[in-house]
Structures are given as structure tokens and as C-alpha cells.
Design an enzyme around this catalytic site. Structure first.
Site, PDB file in Angstrom:
ATOM      1  N   ARG A  54       0.867  -1.181   0.000  1.00  0.00           N
ATOM      2  CA  ARG A  54       0.000   0.000   0.000  1.00  0.00           C
ATOM      3  C   ARG A  54       0.904   1.232   0.000  1.00  0.00           C
ATOM      4  NH1 ARG A  54       2.395   1.930   3.634  1.00  0.00           N
ATOM      5  NH2 ARG A  54       0.820   3.519   3.810  1.00  0.00           N
ATOM      6  N   ARG A  94      -7.355  -0.257  -6.717  1.00  0.00           N
ATOM      7  CA  ARG A  94      -7.579   0.857  -5.776  1.00  0.00           C
ATOM      8  C   ARG A  94      -7.675   2.138  -6.609  1.00  0.00           C
ATOM      9  NH1 ARG A  94      -4.200   1.268  -0.420  1.00  0.00           N
ATOM     10  NH2 ARG A  94      -6.106   2.265   0.289  1.00  0.00           N
ATOM     11  N   GLN A 207      -2.264   2.729  10.014  1.00  0.00           N
ATOM     12  CA  GLN A 207      -0.956   2.639   9.350  1.00  0.00           C
ATOM     13  C   GLN A 207       0.125   3.355  10.157  1.00  0.00           C
ATOM     14  OE1 GLN A 207      -3.848   3.328   7.857  1.00  0.00           O
ATOM     15  NE2 GLN A 207      -3.887   2.759   5.700  1.00  0.00           N
ATOM     16  N   ASP A 248      -1.840  10.732  -2.245  1.00  0.00           N
ATOM     17  CA  ASP A 248      -2.197   9.702  -3.222  1.00  0.00           C
ATOM     18  C   ASP A 248      -2.499  10.305  -4.577  1.00  0.00           C
ATOM     19  OD1 ASP A 248      -2.845   8.491  -0.466  1.00  0.00           O
ATOM     20  OD2 ASP A 248      -2.704   6.825  -1.866  1.00  0.00           O
ATOM     21  N   ASN A 258      -5.202  12.633   0.410  1.00  0.00           N
ATOM     22  CA  ASN A 258      -4.329  11.780   1.228  1.00  0.00           C
ATOM     23  C   ASN A 258      -5.210  11.041   2.221  1.00  0.00           C
ATOM     24  OD1 ASN A 258      -1.654  10.829   1.889  1.00  0.00           O
ATOM     25  ND2 ASN A 258      -1.806  11.994   3.787  1.00  0.00           N
TER      26      ASN A 258
HETATM   27  O1  MRU Z   1      -4.454   3.366   2.311  1.00  0.00           O
HETATM   28  P1  MRU Z   1      -2.978   3.532   2.210  1.00  0.00           P
HETATM   29  O2  MRU Z   1      -2.238   2.945   3.359  1.00  0.00           O
HETATM   30  O3  MRU Z   1      -2.454   3.051   0.886  1.00  0.00           O
HETATM   31  O4  MRU Z   1      -2.776   5.097   2.257  1.00  0.00           O
HETATM   32  C1  MRU Z   1      -1.502   5.628   2.161  1.00  0.00           C
HETATM   33  C2  MRU Z   1      -1.475   7.099   2.274  1.00  0.00           C
HETATM   34  O5  MRU Z   1      -2.476   7.760   2.407  1.00  0.00           O
HETATM   35  C3  MRU Z   1      -0.157   7.755   2.096  1.00  0.00           C
HETATM   36  O6  MRU Z   1      -0.074   8.915   2.843  1.00  0.00           O
HETATM   37  C4  MRU Z   1       0.009   8.106   0.611  1.00  0.00           C
HETATM   38  O7  MRU Z   1      -0.187   6.964  -0.176  1.00  0.00           O
HETATM   39  C5  MRU Z   1       1.316   8.688   0.323  1.00  0.00           C
HETATM   40  S1  MRU Z   1       2.563   7.460   0.462  1.00  0.00           S
HETATM   41  C6  MRU Z   1       4.068   8.095   0.121  1.00  0.00           C
END
Ligand code: MRU
Length: 370
Positions: A54, A94, A207, A248, A258
Site C-alpha cells: 500500500r 484501488r 498505518q 495519493d 491523502n
Molecule cells: O491506504 P494507504 O495505506 O495506501 O494510504 C496511504 C497514504 O495515504 C499515504 O499517505 C500516501 O499513499 C502517500 S505514500 C508516500
């Protein structure tokens, strides 16, 4: 960069069999470091969808390897169509991180005129490695630019620790190495600058608690885990010098999608005059979108992620329910922070203001594509 664990990358090709991709399966962190083999594109799709891998940049890199694995299993007939189908499955895994679409489109464009499976394999093999290496380089450059922000704050504080707050995981676990939001932190520490990181727990999947706290600990970075609803209070007490988050998908106009909760951190930062910076590799910028609120697709995930909590108990993972069975829950995975709340965007080419002209000044070649 060194880590206490043997692995300091999130994804690679298996040494003894280059037809197998290996990942750290992040669902098991911080309690177990599990390395998983992925042997075909469907397994990569599942790995992305179920968040074994992820983080926007890593999802992009994984998609590159997914396209390579797809090329290994082409059957006779229309190779181009089969590659397009593989790309569609990957893109659907995703929706929010634009890195995924960028990589799939880049690979499809490179193989679109090739009909021979061997040529497609050679091309996708090389591209997957190039995309991986580019990510490492880009994250490193983001760190070199972002380092100056931390350096300046450290000077203002006469060398006292700079308190950086981060949300979710935008560290090396979300990329290949370095991370985006963490890269300036790792670079600052390498320069001997004192840094302490406030790690937002990041409900519902946590996370921050599972991943960011683990990776910072692995690299010996002073950090403290906080519940998501603490960041505003810490800011009112002057305990946060800088917010650094990942993204993202950031529109060319500077709206930032994000992890859910980022917007509330940005609001609190604005109210307390705390600089709010977004580390964004150009692979996370959507050069065609101008209105983050209307245009960015926001992923909705299972309500069980809100109603249940999984944790490690007596040497095994256990799930417990934390809400009444009948209560419905809503689980948007991302939010959008408007450009007005963003102090700056740290890219691999320098720091831009959160607006179109400033981003295009750093990436003039993108003017043509808008
Ligand atoms: O749902 P996730 O864990 O994939 O979300 C990740 C995030 O929101 C991060 O902040 C984003 O992907 C930037 S990663 C460098």
C-alpha cells in the site's frame, strides 16, 4: 539507508527466480516481517486491493511488476488486448492513488506496438526495474529538498529537536526506499539534526501505529505515537513545528488527496500557523485534474475496518468488535485538503506552492499534456 531488519526495500524480484516478485506483506507488521511471493498479475491485484502492499508510490511500482508478470503468461492471440485487460484489473484494484494509472498507461504505451510476447516481456521487465529505481531516486531527491525546511527550523530552535507530525504512512514502506514524507526526516538525521516525530495512529487501519512507528523505530528515529484526535491539541501547545504528509493524488492546482484525517490536521495546522507540507513525487500529481473535490475518486472501504480492530495477542492476530453489530459505519479511505491549507509541495525537483503555475514551473514538460 540502514534498517535493523534484513530487508530495506518493500518489493523486489526474487534472486533465484526472476519470474517471481517478492514483497513485504504489510498486513503482518509490526509483529511479523512476512515476505510473500507474487507469481501472476492476479496475485498483484489482490496484494494491492487487500493492502499487502500500500502507499501510492509502492502501488505504482507494484503495478509495474504486475504488468511484467502479466507479460509472462500471455497466450497466443492478441497480446495487446491481454496486456490492456491486465492493466484494467490493476487500475481497478484501488482508485485514489494516481500512481497506479500512471504506471499502467506508461507500460501500455510502451508495449502497444509490440506483438511478440518475448519483446513484451523484455520491455516490461526493464520498465518494472526502471520504475522501481526511479522511485528510489525521486524519494531521495524529495528528502534533499525537504531537508532544508527541517534545517531552518532547527536553526530557529538553536539545535533543539524539530517536532514533525505525520499522518498515515508515507515512509519507505509506502514507497521502495526513503519514503516521501519521511525522506526529509531521514536526511535530517543523517546530517545530525535532531528530529522527533509525532506519529498519528491513523484510524481505521492504523498505518501510523503499525507501519510508521515500526519503520521509524527500525531506523532509530525518536518518535511518539498519538491518537488521531491529539494533533490539534499538540499544535495549540506549540509542540508541532512542521507537518509533513504524503499524497495519493494531488491536482495540478494543488488540492491534495491523502489518507482520511489529513484535512483535519491541515485545518488545525492553519489555525496554529504550523507549516503544512505535502511530499509529492511527480508520479502522484494528476496533471489533468484541477478540482480535487469534484474529480478525485475517493475509495470507500469495508465498514468492518471501522467496526472491528485487529491486534496481536498471545502470538497471533485477533479481531475484536468495537461497535454494536447493527450500527452502520462509513469508511472513506481518503480526504481532500484544499490548496489554501497547503504551505508547499515538496517534489523531486524542488518545493512548489500549491498552485498550477508554481508546479508547472518545476515540470514545464507537463504544460503540453494539460
Ligand atoms: O491506504 P494507504 O495505506 O495506501 O494510504 C496511504 C497514504 O495515504 C499515504 O499517505 C500516501 O499513499 C502517500 S505514500 C508516500
Amino acid at each position: 539507508m540502514t534498517t535493523r531488519t534484513k530487508t530495506n526495500r518493500t518489493i523486489w524480484l526474487k534472486e533465484s527466480d526472476k519470474k517471481v516478485v517478492q514483497i513485504i506483506d504489510q498486513r503482518f507488521l509490526p509483529h511479523q516481517v512476512v515476505i510473500k511471493d507474487l507469481k501472476n498479475v492476479d496475485e498483484v491485484v489482490v496484494a494491492i486491493r487487500d493492502m499487502q502492499v500500500r502507499g501510492a508510490p509502492l502501488i505504482g511500482v507494484a503495478a509495474g511488476f504486475g504488468m511484467y508478470l502479466a507479460s509472462l503468461h500471455l497466450s497466443c492471440g492478441n497480446c495487446s488486448l491481454q496486456m490492456q485487460e491486465a492493466g484494467k484489473h490493476l487500475k481497478d484494484a484501488r482508485p485514489t492513488a494516481v500512481n497506479l494509472a500512471h504506471v499502467v498507461d506508461r507500460v501500455l504505451s510502451a508495449v502497444s506496438k509490440l506483438n511478440n510476447p518475448d519483446d513484451i516481456q523484455k520491455t516490461t521487465f526493464q520498465m518494472a526495474q526502471d520504475i522501481l529505481n526511479e522511485d528510489v531516486q525521486i524519494c531521495k531527491q524529495i528528502g534533499e529538498h525537504g531537508l532544508h525546511l527541517i534545517e531552518d527550523l532547527s536553526k530557529k530552535k538553536n539545535g533543539e529537536a524539530v517536532n514533525v507530525l505525520t499522518h498515515c504512512n508515507a515512509g519507505w514502506l509506502a514507497c521502495v526506499e526513503w519514503g516521501t514524507a519521511t525522506s526529509p526526516i531521514y536526511h535530517a538525521l543523517e546530517q545530525g539534526i535532531k528530529v522527533h516525530v509525532w506519529v498519528d495512529e491513523t484510524r481505521p487501519r492504523r498505518q501510523g501505529a503499525h507501519l510508521t512507528a515500526w519503520e521509524l523505530g527500525e531506523r532509530g528515529v525518536p518518535h511518539t505515537l498519538i491518537s488521531d484526535n491529539s494533533s490539534g491539541y499538540l499544535m495549540t501547545r506549540g509542540l508541532v513545528d512542521l507537518v509533513l504528509v504524503g499524497t495519493d493524488r494531488t491536482t495540478v492546482t494543488g488540492d491534495v488527496a491523502n489518507k482520511i484525517g489529513t484535512y483535519m490536521v491541515a485545518l488545525a495546522a492553519k489555525d496554529n500557523q504550523v507549516p503544512f507540507y505535502v511530499s509529492a513525487p511527480s508520479s502522484s500529481i494528476d496533471w489533468n485534474m484541477t478540482d480535487g473535490f469534484r474529480e478525485i475518486p475517493i475509495e470507500k472501504r469495508s465498514e468492518n475496518e471501522v467496526k472491528e480492530i485487529q491486534g496481536w495477542c498471545d502470538g497471533t492476530f485477533k479481531k475484536v468488535k468495537v461497535a454494536p453489530e447493527r450500527t452502520p459505519a462509513l469508511n472513506y479511505a481518503f480526504d481532500v485538503t484544499p490548496r489554501a491549507l497547503v504551505t508547499g509541495i515538496i517534489t523531486e525537483r524542488g518545493i512548489a506552492e500549491a498552485r498550477k503555475e508554481s508546479l508547472l514551473k518545476l515540470f514545464p514538460e507537463k504544460r503540453g499534456s494539460i
